[in-house]
Design a protein around this motif. Structure first.
Motif, short mmCIF file in Angstrom:
data_model
loop_
_atom_site.label_atom_id
_atom_site.label_comp_id
_atom_site.label_asym_id
_atom_site.label_seq_id
_atom_site.Cartn_x
_atom_site.Cartn_y
_atom_site.Cartn_z
N ALA A 15 0.85 -1.19 0.00
CA ALA A 15 0.00 0.00 0.00
C ALA A 15 0.88 1.24 0.00
CB ALA A 15 -0.94 0.01 1.20
N GLY A 69 -0.86 7.86 1.62
CA GLY A 69 -1.74 8.81 0.97
C GLY A 69 -1.22 10.24 1.06
N ARG A 126 -5.74 12.18 2.93
CA ARG A 126 -5.32 10.85 3.37
C ARG A 126 -3.85 10.82 3.80
NH1 ARG A 126 -8.42 6.32 -0.40
NH2 ARG A 126 -10.54 7.00 0.14
N SER A 168 -3.02 4.03 1.85
CA SER A 168 -4.24 4.16 1.07
C SER A 168 -4.25 3.30 -0.19
CB SER A 168 -4.45 5.64 0.70
OG SER A 168 -5.55 5.82 -0.14
N ASN A 169 -3.47 3.67 -1.20
CA ASN A 169 -3.55 3.02 -2.51
C ASN A 169 -3.05 1.57 -2.43
OD1 ASN A 169 -4.21 2.98 -5.20
ND2 ASN A 169 -2.28 3.86 -5.89
N LYS A 176 -4.10 -1.45 -8.98
CA LYS A 176 -4.11 -0.69 -7.75
C LYS A 176 -5.48 -0.03 -7.59
CE LYS A 176 0.74 0.87 -8.32
NZ LYS A 176 1.61 2.08 -8.32
N THR A 177 -5.83 0.29 -6.36
CA THR A 177 -7.01 1.11 -6.14
C THR A 177 -6.98 1.74 -4.75
OG1 THR A 177 -9.43 1.22 -6.29
CG2 THR A 177 -8.52 -0.70 -5.17
N PHE A 178 -7.54 2.93 -4.67
CA PHE A 178 -7.75 3.59 -3.37
C PHE A 178 -9.23 3.92 -3.19
CE2 PHE A 178 -6.51 6.80 -6.51
CZ PHE A 178 -7.58 7.67 -6.46
N LYS A 179 -10.05 3.53 -4.16
CA LYS A 179 -11.48 3.87 -4.13
C LYS A 179 -12.24 2.91 -3.23
CE LYS A 179 -11.38 5.88 -8.75
NZ LYS A 179 -11.91 5.83 -10.13
N LEU A 200 -9.52 2.94 6.37
CA LEU A 200 -8.20 3.56 6.31
C LEU A 200 -7.49 3.45 7.65
CD1 LEU A 200 -8.97 6.75 4.21
CD2 LEU A 200 -7.40 4.91 3.56
#
Length: 504
Positions: free
Chosen positions: A387, A390, A394, A399-400, A418-421, A428
């Protein structure tokens, strides 16, 4: 006598090839050389696990160790097993320093290559459930027995080292001695995804179609008044789910093993969030949410094991013993009946349906095609690899997410995106703390973690991409939830991800 250096060499050979046949051959060659007393520990090491299970050593402890390596290999497998067992028993005042001293003594007797292997092993970086399939095939090759016999013994024992010991010492007769034992959980049978309901129906022919609940998998064992409840990873949760124990104890039978799901419901009878169900599994005190069981299989009833019987027979036993608690479903439905059940599942807040071959025995291990799950949206269960820290709102949070699919040939997870959504503030907070506890390294930008956490990802699809090693990338991926009920061995494979390519 086999040395740790022999295991390290075999492990390196496995990691250096993408060929499943070559991996199997390398492991089988080493298994054939083992003395009987070495088999269980060596099998664990080859599978990327510590003999006897985790030792409770964190990355911060391991990263601080600085020990000059030995010049010549001399560590035996038995010595490693004994040293790790000693570390595992250390507790109380001053345990941190005593654990460091014990680890330093072990590493001081290891060569540089052995040190690297042991540190990754202790840190969990070698623990890859995907290698289990290769190990099963290698055990069969080394013992000159059928792979299906080894796979069945592994399903029933739940322990790869014990399975290897039986295969190598007694062949098929010893493997046949494994049977369903009340109070010992067996590995669960899994479903593979189907593109559409019509496709699954056409593929399986005579089938059962059942609701796919948004719950947590459970396996319950009863022997007289004694009841045990296990998760899909075979962890016992009996003391946390008193209402399930009471319900199973009240069934009209002497002994039974049931497979199913459980979930918490709201006042309207709809499923509560998955996290609320999972919270009950680890609760140390009484909680308000009551769990409701929905059973879909019966593996044993009143002295008779049913795992090798067709599903149709197992469902008759299920109806006999727990008919009031069966999961909603229909037998041999028409396409219209199946579609109506699918719509009913969604209307009640569930995920979709599972289509099951009525002729199939109960078989754990590889995700076969006897059970096919159908859902209206695209989701994947992927492994968190790392990860990124952020920025902006963030800042200070990990995050990501770096996401990997399982390599069916036993290699490390293959990064696909990858994703942070989809990450809430609560998630978090949780993952920032959790990832740092599971860290294996990193820098000011990225924290790498032990590849064992599974996260459910919703996505629009996948596309070809040269950016990631798997040749595909996720499109518009977002986090739905973490899956503490699953381990990395149950993550979706790179083949499943590639299968989502348009026209794939």
């Amino acid at each position: 006598m086999v040395l740790l250096s022999d295991v390290v060499a075999a492990s390196a050979e496995v990691a250096a090839t993408s060929s499943r046949k070559a991996k199997t051959s390398a492991i089988a060659a080493l298994l054939r050389r083992l003395e009987p007393a070495e088999v269980t520990a060596a099998t664990a090491l080859l599978a990327g696990e510590l003999p006897g299970g985790r030792a409770g050593v964190g990355w911060s402890t391991l990263s601080a160790l600085r020990v000059a390596p030995a010049t010549e290999p001399r560590l035996t497998i038995g010595e490693v097993e004994a040293a790790v067992g000693e570390v595992r028993t250390i507790s109380g005042s001053g345990s941190g320093q005593r654990r460091t001293d014990a680890l330093s003594a072990l590493l001081g007797r290891a060569t540089e290559a052995e040190q690297s292997f042991l540190l990754r092993l202790l840190g969990g970086e070698l623990r890859q459930g995907a290698l289990e399939g290769v190990m099963v095939e290698a055990i069969a090759a080394a013992a000159e027995v059928r792979t299906e016999t080894v796979r069945r013994a592994f399903m029933l024992s739940g322990r790869l080292p014990a399975t290897a010991e039986a295969a190598l010492s007694g062949g098929e007769p010893a493997l046949a001695e494994f049977h369903l034992e009340l109070g010992r959980p067996i590995r669960p049978m899994l479903a593979s995804p189907a593109e559409t309901l019509d496709a699954a129906l056409a593929e399986l022919g005579g089938c059962s179609v059942e609701h796919k609940l948004d719950g947590a998998r459970i396996q319950v064992h009863r022997d007289g008044d004694e009841v045990h409840v296990y998760t899909r990873t075979l962890r016992e949760i009996t003391r946390n789910v008193a209402e399930l124990v009471e319900l199973v104890r009240g069934l009209d039978c002497r002994s039974v093993v049931l497979d199913g799901e459980t979930l918490a419901l709201d006042d309207a009878g709809r499923p509560r969030p998955f996290q609320e169900t999972m919270a009950r599994f680890g609760a140390q005190e009484q909680r308000d949410e009551l769990l409701h069981p929905y059973f879909f299989d019966c593996l044993h009833l009143d002295g008779t094991d049913l795992v090798d019987r067709p599903l149709a027979d197992r469902l008759k036993a299920l109806e006999q013993v727990a008919g009031d608690h069966r999961i909603p479903g229909v037998l041999s439905p028409t396409p219209e009946d199946a579609a109506a059940l699918f719509d009913d599942a969604l209307a009640h807040g569930h995920e979709g349906v599972v289509v099951k071959d009525l002729d199939s025995p109960y078989a754990a291990g590889r995700r076969g095609k006897a059970w096919r799950k159908v859902k209206p949206e695209h989701t994947l269960d992927l492994v968190v690899l790392a990860a990124e820290w952020g920025h902006g709102r963030r800042r200070g949070y990990l995050s990501n997410l770096h996401l990997g699919a399982r390599d069916p040939d036993g290699g490390p997870p293959i990064m696909v995106g990858k994703t942070f959504k989809g990450l809430t503030d609560e998630l978090l907070d949780w993952q920032t703390a959790e990832f740092q506890r599971r860290a294996t390294g990193g820098d000011d930008w990225v924290v790498r973690v032990v590849p064992e956490l599974v996260v459910e990802i919703e996505l629009d699809g996948v596309q070809t991409s040269s950016r990631y090693p798997g040749g595909v990338a996720l499109r518009f991926a977002r986090v739905l939830r973490y899956r503490p009920d699953k381990d990395a061995a149950e993550a979706d494979t790179i083949e499943a991800v590639r299968g989502m390519l348009r026209g794939g």
